[in-house]
Scaffold this active site. Structure first.
Site, PDB file in Angstrom:
ATOM      1  N   LYS A 165      69.160  25.386  -2.990  1.00  0.00           N
ATOM      2  CA  LYS A 165      68.780  25.073  -4.371  1.00  0.00           C
ATOM      3  C   LYS A 165      70.030  24.703  -5.192  1.00  0.00           C
ATOM      4  O   LYS A 165      70.045  23.706  -5.919  1.00  0.00           O
ATOM      5  CB  LYS A 165      68.129  26.315  -4.978  1.00  0.00           C
ATOM      6  CG  LYS A 165      67.065  26.018  -5.975  1.00  0.00           C
ATOM      7  CD  LYS A 165      66.563  27.302  -6.590  1.00  0.00           C
ATOM      8  CE  LYS A 165      65.125  27.573  -6.256  1.00  0.00           C
ATOM      9  NZ  LYS A 165      64.603  28.741  -6.959  1.00  0.00           N
ATOM     10  N   GLU A 205      59.611  34.658 -22.526  1.00  0.00           N
ATOM     11  CA  GLU A 205      59.353  33.205 -22.591  1.00  0.00           C
ATOM     12  C   GLU A 205      57.861  32.957 -22.668  1.00  0.00           C
ATOM     13  O   GLU A 205      57.071  33.707 -22.106  1.00  0.00           O
ATOM     14  CB  GLU A 205      59.987  32.498 -21.382  1.00  0.00           C
ATOM     15  CG  GLU A 205      59.499  32.945 -20.006  1.00  0.00           C
ATOM     16  CD  GLU A 205      58.292  32.212 -19.519  1.00  0.00           C
ATOM     17  OE1 GLU A 205      58.068  31.091 -19.990  1.00  0.00           O
ATOM     18  OE2 GLU A 205      57.569  32.758 -18.657  1.00  0.00           O
ATOM     19  N   PHE A 206      57.503  31.886 -23.375  1.00  0.00           N
ATOM     20  CA  PHE A 206      56.089  31.536 -23.528  1.00  0.00           C
ATOM     21  C   PHE A 206      55.854  30.094 -23.092  1.00  0.00           C
ATOM     22  O   PHE A 206      54.901  29.460 -23.511  1.00  0.00           O
ATOM     23  CB  PHE A 206      55.653  31.723 -24.988  1.00  0.00           C
ATOM     24  CG  PHE A 206      55.856  33.122 -25.492  1.00  0.00           C
ATOM     25  CD1 PHE A 206      54.953  34.124 -25.167  1.00  0.00           C
ATOM     26  CD2 PHE A 206      56.962  33.452 -26.254  1.00  0.00           C
ATOM     27  CE1 PHE A 206      55.143  35.432 -25.607  1.00  0.00           C
ATOM     28  CE2 PHE A 206      57.163  34.750 -26.712  1.00  0.00           C
ATOM     29  CZ  PHE A 206      56.256  35.742 -26.381  1.00  0.00           C
ATOM     30  N   ASN A 209      49.403  36.491 -22.935  1.00  0.00           N
ATOM     31  CA  ASN A 209      48.782  35.921 -21.742  1.00  0.00           C
ATOM     32  C   ASN A 209      47.379  36.485 -21.519  1.00  0.00           C
ATOM     33  O   ASN A 209      46.452  35.747 -21.182  1.00  0.00           O
ATOM     34  CB  ASN A 209      49.651  36.206 -20.507  1.00  0.00           C
ATOM     35  CG  ASN A 209      50.733  35.146 -20.338  1.00  0.00           C
ATOM     36  OD1 ASN A 209      50.769  34.176 -21.074  1.00  0.00           O
ATOM     37  ND2 ASN A 209      51.608  35.333 -19.372  1.00  0.00           N
ATOM     38  N   LEU A 216      39.756  26.866 -24.482  1.00  0.00           N
ATOM     39  CA  LEU A 216      38.299  26.955 -24.452  1.00  0.00           C
ATOM     40  C   LEU A 216      37.734  25.892 -23.515  1.00  0.00           C
ATOM     41  O   LEU A 216      36.605  25.459 -23.672  1.00  0.00           O
ATOM     42  CB  LEU A 216      37.724  26.778 -25.868  1.00  0.00           C
ATOM     43  CG  LEU A 216      37.857  27.972 -26.817  1.00  0.00           C
ATOM     44  CD1 LEU A 216      37.247  27.660 -28.170  1.00  0.00           C
ATOM     45  CD2 LEU A 216      37.202  29.231 -26.230  1.00  0.00           C
ATOM     46  N   GLY A 256      35.972  25.710 -16.713  1.00  0.00           N
ATOM     47  CA  GLY A 256      36.359  25.071 -15.453  1.00  0.00           C
ATOM     48  C   GLY A 256      36.199  26.009 -14.279  1.00  0.00           C
ATOM     49  O   GLY A 256      35.361  26.920 -14.313  1.00  0.00           O
ATOM     50  N   GLY A 274      44.735  29.673 -12.790  1.00  0.00           N
ATOM     51  CA  GLY A 274      45.636  30.058 -11.692  1.00  0.00           C
ATOM     52  C   GLY A 274      47.045  30.026 -12.242  1.00  0.00           C
ATOM     53  O   GLY A 274      47.257  30.172 -13.447  1.00  0.00           O
ATOM     54  N   CYS A 282      51.785  32.739 -13.774  1.00  0.00           N
ATOM     55  CA  CYS A 282      51.802  33.782 -14.805  1.00  0.00           C
ATOM     56  C   CYS A 282      50.493  34.544 -14.940  1.00  0.00           C
ATOM     57  O   CYS A 282      50.469  35.768 -14.804  1.00  0.00           O
ATOM     58  CB  CYS A 282      52.140  33.165 -16.157  1.00  0.00           C
ATOM     59  SG  CYS A 282      53.895  32.968 -16.416  1.00  0.00           S
TER      60      CYS A 282
HETATM   61  C1  UDX Z   1      50.837  30.214 -19.069  1.00  0.00           C
HETATM   62  C2  UDX Z   1      50.994  30.401 -20.578  1.00  0.00           C
HETATM   63  O1  UDX Z   1      50.336  29.326 -21.256  1.00  0.00           O
HETATM   64  C3  UDX Z   1      52.463  30.466 -20.973  1.00  0.00           C
HETATM   65  O2  UDX Z   1      52.580  30.766 -22.351  1.00  0.00           O
HETATM   66  C4  UDX Z   1      53.144  31.567 -20.155  1.00  0.00           C
HETATM   67  O3  UDX Z   1      54.522  31.621 -20.456  1.00  0.00           O
HETATM   68  C5  UDX Z   1      52.957  31.329 -18.659  1.00  0.00           C
HETATM   69  O4  UDX Z   1      51.551  31.238 -18.377  1.00  0.00           O
HETATM   70  P1  UDX Z   1      50.973  28.170 -17.370  1.00  0.00           P
HETATM   71  O5  UDX Z   1      50.543  29.138 -16.320  1.00  0.00           O
HETATM   72  O6  UDX Z   1      52.117  27.276 -17.053  1.00  0.00           O
HETATM   73  O7  UDX Z   1      51.380  28.931 -18.723  1.00  0.00           O
HETATM   74  O8  UDX Z   1      49.738  27.204 -17.708  1.00  0.00           O
HETATM   75  P2  UDX Z   1      48.566  27.087 -18.777  1.00  0.00           P
HETATM   76  O9  UDX Z   1      48.586  25.719 -19.313  1.00  0.00           O
HETATM   77  O10 UDX Z   1      48.563  28.198 -19.745  1.00  0.00           O
HETATM   78  O11 UDX Z   1      47.282  27.185 -17.837  1.00  0.00           O
HETATM   79  C6  UDX Z   1      47.024  28.308 -17.016  1.00  0.00           C
HETATM   80  C7  UDX Z   1      45.738  28.138 -16.261  1.00  0.00           C
HETATM   81  O12 UDX Z   1      44.618  28.213 -17.138  1.00  0.00           O
HETATM   82  C8  UDX Z   1      45.590  26.814 -15.512  1.00  0.00           C
HETATM   83  O13 UDX Z   1      45.046  27.051 -14.244  1.00  0.00           O
HETATM   84  C9  UDX Z   1      44.643  26.017 -16.383  1.00  0.00           C
HETATM   85  O14 UDX Z   1      43.909  25.073 -15.639  1.00  0.00           O
HETATM   86  C10 UDX Z   1      43.745  27.120 -16.920  1.00  0.00           C
HETATM   87  N1  UDX Z   1      43.081  26.789 -18.187  1.00  0.00           N
HETATM   88  C11 UDX Z   1      43.830  26.598 -19.310  1.00  0.00           C
HETATM   89  C12 UDX Z   1      41.716  26.705 -18.245  1.00  0.00           C
HETATM   90  O15 UDX Z   1      41.014  26.894 -17.233  1.00  0.00           O
HETATM   91  N2  UDX Z   1      41.110  26.434 -19.443  1.00  0.00           N
HETATM   92  C13 UDX Z   1      41.825  26.253 -20.582  1.00  0.00           C
HETATM   93  O16 UDX Z   1      41.202  26.012 -21.630  1.00  0.00           O
HETATM   94  C14 UDX Z   1      43.219  26.327 -20.509  1.00  0.00           C
END
Ligand code: UDX
Length: 447
Positions: free
Chosen positions: A36, A149-150, A206, A248, A251, A255, A258
């Site tokens: 890496k 981190e968010f 989360n 909202l 689906g 996954g 996080c």
């Molecule tokens: C998430 C948080 O958003 C972020 O703040 C944190 O730091 C890490 O976890 P991430 O896992 O990268 O980020 O993706 P995110 O866009 O939040 O989506 C997570 C999952 O939820 C995905 O599988 C997405 O498809 C699903 N999702 C999201 C839904 O099924 N419906 C939604 O309305 C939004």
């Protein structure tokens, strides 16, 4: 400008390092994986994250990569811990990488001045344990701050540079001031608090986002049973200013790196403290069931799946990332294979080889759909919005389209001759007669 050592060159560490370097700080990112570090030194980006490559290139003069802990610690004002905290068998967060870094830092930091900043997602109480470990080593002068981190994958650089808030949890006022000042140049409210509360903000944020997803998924399931359309329902619900439109989208479940891990960690954190977090347990269970509902949808139209060819469009847990961690596609593909189906898949960047055996990877959505009895939209990659639905129909053996993200237009799909099945939307009538596979024909004979 400050000197920052970043521990961990994963999604969080690289984005943190590159963004701080872009803000003008001098950053050294340290990782333990030689390949890496070699790749990063050659200017290659080991992960797919939009905008990260350009940012690394732009901030190269202020950004170094190393395998050596001393390089990262030498003269550093801030030591950012950005290592992974995956779940253990018990569901608790595995903090071994965090403790390895803390042990290494204890052997390298000399006396006072440096500040350890925790960006990794850790259980509430971790900061107090690290503080005690530093004190026990006579490192009372080394500060400790929680700065969760968010950032979401796919938009991590933007989320870091334009966050909704910056959370700073500290034992000492001045340490908190220093970490807040480090973010100068970023226009966002800085919320100051104690360390355990900062640790909880991340887990609670989360958990709430996941609760919204499982909530709308349950509403979707009731919509399906009652003839309502969850897309319309979510649109109108989201316009209530007290609720808002985010998270909202119904689906096939959430996954990623996080949500699944952090929900388990919070569940276990509560359980270890003697509290049964009922709502969170339900959120997790709803998500597990949601990933499997596609199978029932396929069976509703196709009957037994043995010998049926199913194309999965999208593998990554969401678009704009190559991350396969806890991707619903993995559960779906495994269930399909267990049912005896033939699985073909397409994804523009994610590669599931090594994770899924017996799945055929295809170069285009249409190639994946060739001779398929069903196509499932698993990840809403923008490429799929331009999919030629007539060509898709022509490539397929049976015209069943399961849209696991409610991404495509049901009317356009129907106009192209496809039977469209979304999540939480009125189901369209099925095809009259299904072409048989040798397997289904044989099983009919046995009946
Ligand atoms: C998430 C948080 O958003 C972020 O703040 C944190 O730091 C890490 O976890 P991430 O896992 O990268 O980020 O993706 P995110 O866009 O939040 O989506 C997570 C999952 O939820 C995905 O599988 C997405 O498809 C699903 N999702 C999201 C839904 O099924 N419906 C939604 O309305 C939004």
């Amino acid at each position: 400008m400050s000197r920052i050592g970043v521990f961990g060159a994963g999604y969080v560490g690289l984005v943190t390092g590159a963004c701080f370097a872009d803000l003008g700080h001098d950053v050294t990112v340290r990782d333990v994986v030689p390949e890496k570090i070699d790749a990063l030194e050659r200017g290659e980006v080991p992960i797919y994250e939009p905008g990260l490559g350009e940012l690394l290139e732009r901030s190269a003069p202020r950004l170094r990569f190393t395998l050596d802990v001393h390089d990262a610690v030498e003269g550093a004002d801030f030591l950012y811990v950005c290592v992974g905290t995956p779940p253990t068998y018990s569901g608790d967060a595995d903090l071994s990488a965090v403790w390895t870094v803390i042990d290494e830092l204890q052997g390298s930091v000399s006396g006072s001045g440096a500040l350890v900043v925790m960006k990794s997602t850790v259980p509430v109480g971790t900061g107090e344990k690290v503080r005690a470990a530093l004190d026990a080593r006579g490192l009372e002068g080394v500060g400790y701050v929680s700065n969760p981190e968010f950032t979401a994958e796919g938009t991590a650089v933007r989320d870091f540079m334009y966050p909704d808030r910056i959370v700073v949890g500290s034992f000492d006022e001045a340490d908190g001031d220093a970490v807040a000042a480090l973010h100068e140049g970023i226009d966002a409210p800085v919320v100051r608090m104690d360390v355990p509360s900062a640790e909880m903000v991340k887990l609670a944020s989360n958990a709430f986002l996941m609760t919204r997803i499982s909530f709308i998924n349950e509403i979707a399931n009731v919509c399906e049973a009652t003839g309502a359309d969850v897309v319309k329902v979510a649109e109108a619900v989201g316009l209530d200013h007290r609720l808002g439109p985010h998270f909202l989208r119904a689906g096939i479940g959430y996954g990623g790196s996080c949500f699944p891990k952090d929900s388990l960690a919070l569940k276990q954190l509560a359980a270890n403290s003697g509290y049964h977090f009922q709502l969170l347990n339900a959120v997790i269970e709803v998500n597990e069931l949601q990933k499997r509902r596609v199978i029932a949808k396929l069976e509703k139209h196709l009957g037994k799946l043995r010998g049926r060819r199913v194309a999965l469009l999208g593998l990554a847990f969401k678009p704009h990332t190559d991350d396969m961690r806890e991707a619903p596609s993995l559960v779906l593909a495994s269930r399909l294979i267990a049912e005896g189906a033939e699985v073909r898949c397409w994804d523009p960047v994610a590669d599931a080889s090594g994770l899924l055996s017996g799945v055929v990877r295809c170069a285009t959505p249409l190639e994946a759909a060739e001779g398929a009895d069903a196509v499932v939209v698993v990840t809403e990659w923008p490429e799929l919005a331009d999919l030629d639905l007539a060509a898709l129909r022509a490539a397929m053996r049976t015209p069943l389209l399961v849209d696991g993200r409610n991404f495509l237009d049901p009317d356009a799909a129907q106009a192209a001759g496809l039977v469209y099945e979304g999540i939480g939307r009125a189901s369209q009538s099925s095809f009259a007669a299904l072409p048989e596979t040798p397997e289904t024909a044989a099983s009919d004979l046995r009946r």
